[in-house]
Each structure stands twice: as C-alpha cells, then as structure tokens.
Scaffold this active site. Structure first.
Site, PDB file in Angstrom:
ATOM      1  N   HIS A 241       0.830  -1.207   0.090  1.00 50.52           N
ATOM      2  CA  HIS A 241       0.205   0.032   0.009  1.00 50.52           C
ATOM      3  C   HIS A 241       0.653   1.226  -0.165  1.00 50.52           C
ATOM      4  CE1 HIS A 241      -3.210  -2.544   1.258  1.00 50.52           C
ATOM      5  NE2 HIS A 241      -2.591  -3.058   2.115  1.00 50.52           N
TER       6      HIS A 241
HETATM    7  C1  BDR Z   1      -2.855   0.530   5.279  1.00 49.15           C
HETATM    8  O1  BDR Z   1      -3.058   0.010   6.711  1.00 49.15           O
HETATM    9  C2  BDR Z   1      -1.847  -0.454   7.128  1.00 49.15           C
HETATM   10  O2  BDR Z   1      -1.688  -1.804   7.912  1.00 49.15           O
HETATM   11  C3  BDR Z   1      -0.735  -0.141   6.179  1.00 49.15           C
HETATM   12  O3  BDR Z   1       0.191  -0.037   6.571  1.00 49.15           O
HETATM   13  C4  BDR Z   1      -1.312   0.623   5.329  1.00 49.15           C
HETATM   14  O4  BDR Z   1      -1.080   2.093   5.691  1.00 49.15           O
HETATM   15  C5  BDR Z   1      -3.630  -0.169   4.426  1.00 49.15           C
HETATM   16  O5  BDR Z   1      -4.825  -0.203   4.542  1.00 49.15           O
END
Ligand code: BDR
Ligand code: CA
Length: 311
Positions: A241
């Site tokens: 992400h």
């Molecule tokens: C987001 O949630 C976190 O667990 C990850 O680092 C990312 O920023 C994805 O939904």
C-alpha cells in the site's frame, strides 16, 4: 525537489515507502518523519521509523512522535498483519537514535508556517490523527500545504478492516473527516490502487538479489507481510500500500485517477470510516480530492527496486 513530511505507522509497507523516499534524494527532500499510532502503538511506530533510519544510514532526518490515540475512538492496531512489533520478518537491532523532544503536531505546524506557502507536501501512510490535530490547532496550515498525498480509503474495492472501511481511515474516521473538509489539496491512494501492487515472488526476489543489508531486510519484511494475504486469500502476494504515495511524487504518470468529492462516514457503526467517493459525480458536491484508481504495477516495482538498489 519536493520538500515532504512523512507521517507514518510502520508497518512493513510504511518501511518500504520510507526506503523509497530515502533512495530518491534527487526528487525528494525529507524534512521530518512523524510517528502516529496505527499498525502498532506509538512507541513501536516511533521505534520502527528509527530502525529504518539506522538501517539506511539516515539518522540525519529528525523523527517526531505524535498522537498516541485517535481523536475520539479507542486505538485499533493490526498485529495480525504486521506482527507483534509491526516490522516482523528480519532480525533488526534496537535503535540508538532518539526521537526529537518536539511533538509531531507542533513540528508539522511550525514547518508549514516557516517554509514558503505551497512548498511542503504532507505524505500520510497511517491514520490522519496528527494532521487533524495540527488543523485543529492551526487551521491556517490548510492554505500552506502544497498537497497532502495519502494512502487511505477504498471505494469500488470496499474495505480491508470492515467490509466498508480501509484500516487507516477506520482507525480515526473523525480525523479523516477533518482533513477531507479542510480544503487542503488531497491526492488519495485507496485500496483500489494498492490492491494492484502485489509483492509476487519474482518481485521480492529482485529486491533480495540487490544483496545489500537494507534490501535483504526489506525482502524479509515483505515475505512476512505477504503471508497474511497469501494464506487468507490465496493471492500471489501482499498489497504494497504505502509506497504508492512516494511513487506518486517521483512518477505521477504511473497513476490514473480523477477529481471527486469524498466524504467520510463518522456516524454509522456498520459503515464507520467508509470513504464515500462520488466517482460518477452524481451529487453537486464539489471535488475535494484527486482519487486514484489505476496504477502501472510493473512500472511501480521497477521504480521501487531501482531506488532500493541506491541505498
Ligand atoms: C494501510 O493499513 C496499514 O496496515 C498499512 O500500513 C497501510 O497504511 C492499508 O490499509
Ligand atoms: Ca501504514
């Protein structure tokens, strides 16, 4: 060269984003790294940022600690994805570098008021608590931000922590609501984009093959991180992400999106934290964000690998 502040809750994918920024000094000037509670509690996200700085020899960049909990809701963490420390995978030394005394919220305000208006970009990779607190304390910062580029939300793709909500927005929906109403120019990287960025075996091997300590540690982090999605969904890898935010600063042409109105659900328990994106412009509500939907995944991983190789 873009001056940026990274607000983050590492998290293996946050670590990848920070390392992508470290590997891109021609395009990016990091003014500071701010810790926020999210994937793990604040003490650990702060520690994890400092571990990444030491791993990459970038202890010159100041680290600030911010909010320990969301504005209204109880803290929610994601050890089930990231492991007990948030950076599970490689064996990493405890950091000797210390966090600054100044609070992250004051650092954000001071930096935006000091630097010429329209020159500092905020990059958020976790809950929006620190930015919302800064806006509550100094609303005038909204006009001074060049852009806020965030990883958060999901629309056609749905949520990843509830059927409706993405983790970063769900952790602090009230903060997200303040940010989306603030008038700051916002670029949003939702799950619709990040679910296209899978850490396949071939992509992780290319990172490992760089052979340096930071690259090998990153490959080990990604192998830990992706087991959750591989085991649960049978996918080819985990969705990487947060580096989408930094990649956008370096190569915006990798992404496609459009200007939309985005509102945050803060009332219903069932859909709490949902990002209601008016993609088809069915309302008269003015656009308040540039929402991304597509990414050139191979181009993204090529960039990531090339920049990791510079560390
Ligand atoms: C987001 O949630 C976190 O667990 C990850 O680092 C990312 O920023 C994805 O939904
Ligand atoms: Ca994150």
């Amino acid at each position: 060269r873009r001056k940026i502040i990274i607000d983050t809750d590492p998290g293996q994918d946050d670590a990848a984003a920070i390392m992508l920024a470290f590997g891109s000094p021609d395009e990016i000037d990091i003014l500071g790294l701010c810790a926020v509670a999210g994937n793990v509690p604040l003490k650990l996200t702060s520690r994890n940022i400092r571990i990444i700085c030491e791993l990459c020899g970038r202890t010159d960049i100041p680290v600030y600690e911010g909010a320990e909990k969301p504005l209204v809701r109880k803290p929610i963490t994601a050890e089930h994805v990231h492991g007990s420390t948030g950076l599970n995978g490689p064996v990493l030394d405890e950091p000797t570098m210390e966090a600054q005394k100044q609070h992250a919220v004051d650092f954000i305000i001071e930096t935006l008021m000091r630097e010429p208006a329209g020159t500092v970009t905020l990059c958020t990779l976790g809950a929006l608590t620190n930015v919302a607190l800064a806006l509550l304390k100094a609303p005038e910062i909204a006009d001074r931000v060049k852009e806020l580029v965030m990883m958060g939300g999901g629309f056609f793709e749905g949520g990843n922590i509830t059927p409706a909500a993405e983790f970063n927005i769900y952790v602090d929906p009230q903060a997200a609501d303040i940010v989306f109403r603030s008038g700051m120019p916002i670029v949003m990287m939702p799950l619709d984009v990040t679910h296209q960025l899978l850490t396949t075996k071939a992509r992780v091997s290319r990172i490992r093959d760089i052979g340096t300590r930071p690259a090998i540690a990153m490959a080990e982090m990604l192998e830990f991180f992706e087991r959750f999605d591989i085991e649960k969904y049978g996918s080819d890898g985990g969705p990487l992400h947060d580096p989408s935010v930094i990649a956008y600063l370096i190569k915006p042409e990798l992404f496609e999106g459009r200007e939309c109105n985005v509102e945050i659900e803060v009332h219903s328990e069932l859909t709490m934290g949902m990002t209601v994106v008016d993609w088809w412009n069915v309302t008269e509500r003015p656009a308040n964000a540039r929402v991304m939907r597509k990414v050139d995944a191979d181009g993204f991983f090529e960039l990531l690998t090339e920049r990791f190789a510079r560390l």
